[in-house]
Scaffold this motif. Structure first.
Motif, PDB file in Angstrom:
ATOM      1  N   ARG A 146      57.931  24.207  75.783  1.00  0.00           N
ATOM      2  CA  ARG A 146      59.394  24.416  75.656  1.00  0.00           C
ATOM      3  C   ARG A 146      59.985  25.149  76.864  1.00  0.00           C
ATOM      4  NH1 ARG A 146      60.398  26.248  69.440  1.00  0.00           N
ATOM      5  NH2 ARG A 146      59.464  28.161  70.227  1.00  0.00           N
ATOM      6  N   CYS A 155      57.950  33.505  72.002  1.00  0.00           N
ATOM      7  CA  CYS A 155      58.327  33.070  70.662  1.00  0.00           C
ATOM      8  C   CYS A 155      57.151  33.284  69.715  1.00  0.00           C
ATOM      9  CB  CYS A 155      58.748  31.599  70.683  1.00  0.00           C
ATOM     10  SG  CYS A 155      60.261  31.317  71.642  1.00  0.00           S
ATOM     11  N   SER A 209      55.793  26.811  71.471  1.00  0.00           N
ATOM     12  CA  SER A 209      55.836  26.688  70.005  1.00  0.00           C
ATOM     13  C   SER A 209      54.452  26.594  69.383  1.00  0.00           C
ATOM     14  CB  SER A 209      56.641  25.442  69.606  1.00  0.00           C
ATOM     15  OG  SER A 209      56.027  24.261  70.108  1.00  0.00           O
ATOM     16  N   GLY A 251      63.177  30.790  68.835  1.00  0.00           N
ATOM     17  CA  GLY A 251      63.069  29.679  69.770  1.00  0.00           C
ATOM     18  C   GLY A 251      64.392  29.021  70.069  1.00  0.00           C
TER      19      GLY A 251
END
Length: 378
Positions: free
Chosen positions: A230, A331, A310, A351
């Motif tokens: 991400r 995150c 993630s 996130g």
């Protein structure tokens, strides 16, 4: 004592970032006086053994799948690469046969590395080390297959070492209660060893080169450029913070072109960034893949490491940043939130772009002339 370590990830050289935590873990065994042999993916059975810091390294093939940027990404790009699992297992069996009896066996990744050790029929104590991708693969597999894999290892008397508590809990919760209890009894949670080279001087130079104005701050992302990392969130968050924050993205992968387009979107111009090289925008620089020492120097130079991934277990880059004294914004994935409860240098953000940007605004700038501290790994 003779110990064999089987792994799908091992560095091709001292500056290769792949599998350096496996190397560090194996070297820790060698420092205890053991004769340690590593059987790793890559090369071929014709490749002669090599010496690496007290370790004897044997290559077993399988490089078509087990290479940068990771087995999952390579299989997605070309599913036929999955066929490399069979020759890798066969190569490991051949290397084990040539090596002869061992006193202890260690598999880094439950699958596929523990299976050749089971098939070899050795009765030496076996430890299966889970790092993340292997557990996620088992969780996606049919329950019957997952139960069979764990059951075979438990019947063999294997012990398990999980890099993160979240991994162990996730795997145990997917099993029948009796097997879950057996897994818990046969396991421990222990992040793999890391070792850091001295990078403070290089970090000081990088910081002086890239930061020009007073109060400017440097954020760094260091990872494979794949979807689960991400990185787009880091780029969007840096843009939301605005002037005064520079973002350096270290790494390469299938998402790089899209991420570079995102970084350029809305920028009025492109030019060369201080430090030279790489694709740049007004506030974001992409270095591409770097030798490990150079990547660590960039992390040590930073005001903050951004890690919006993630899917994680015990992310090595977060541990490296903290060992270098660099704050981290990450995150909630794997054990990161648990680490943050005992380490105020780790900030856990949701996130989203806005959550990451809000956290970034709280990170102060370090004095540009200050050399980054190199603390020992905890």
């Amino acid at each position: 004592m003779r110990i064999v370590v089987v792994t799908t990830s091992y560095p091709a050289g001292s500056e290769d970032p792949s599998g350096h935590f496996v190397r560090s873990s194996a070297q820790a065994l060698a420092r205890g006086g053991a004769d340690v042999h590593v059987i790793a993916a890559g090369g071929s059975l014709l490749s002669p053994p090599s010496q690496d810091g007290g370790l004897t390294v044997h290559r077993a093939g399988g490089g078509a799948l087990f290479a940068w940027p990771g087995a999952a990404a390579r299989a997605l790009e070309s599913p036929l690469r999955l066929l490399s699992v069979a020759p890798f297992a066969a190569g490991v069996l051949e290397r084990l046969r040539a090596l002869g009896p061992v006193d202890r066996a260690v598999a880094h990744w439950i699958v596929p590395c523990a299976w050749p050790l089971l098939l070899a029929g050795s009765r030496a104590p076996l430890e299966a080390c889970a790092h993340g991708a292997d557990v996620r693969l088992l969780l996606r597999a049919p329950r019957a297959l997952r139960t069979a894999v764990v059951g075979a290892l438990l019947r063999r008397g294997a012990r398990f070492a999980f890099a993160a508590r979240a991994l162990r809990d996730a795997l145990a919760s997917s099993l029948a209660p009796e097997q879950a209890r057996a897994l818990m009894d046969a396991s421990r949670v222990e992040p793999p060893a890391i070792a850091l080279p001295p990078v403070a001087e290089r970090a000081r130079l990088l910081r002086r080169e890239i930061l020009r104005g007073p109060g400017e701050r440097l954020a760094v992302v260091a990872c494979r450029l794949i979807a689960t990392k991400r990185v787009e969130l880091a780029i969007e968050a840096a843009r939301a913070v605005g002037p005064g924050l520079r973002l350096v993205v270290i790494g390469d992968g299938p998402e790089r072109a899209a991420l570079e387009r995102l970084a350029r979107r809305g920028d009025g111009a492109r030019g060369s960034s201080p430090g030279g090289g790489g694709a740049v925008s007004a506030e974001v620089r992409f270095t591409g893949a770097l030798p490990r020492r150079e990547a660590l120097a960039w992390i040590a130079a930073a005001d903050v490491l951004l890690h919006p991934s993630s899917h994680e277990a015990a992310p090595t880059v977060v541990r490296e940043a903290r060992a270098l004294g660099v704050p981290v914004i990450a995150c909630d994935a794997g054990d990161v939130a648990a680490w943050a409860r005992s380490d105020d240098g780790i900030v856990v953000a949701a996130g989203t772009r806005d959550s990451l940007a809000a956290a970034l605004r709280t990170i102060p700038s370090r004095r540009s002339e200050r050399a980054p501290a190199l603390a020992p790994p905890s």
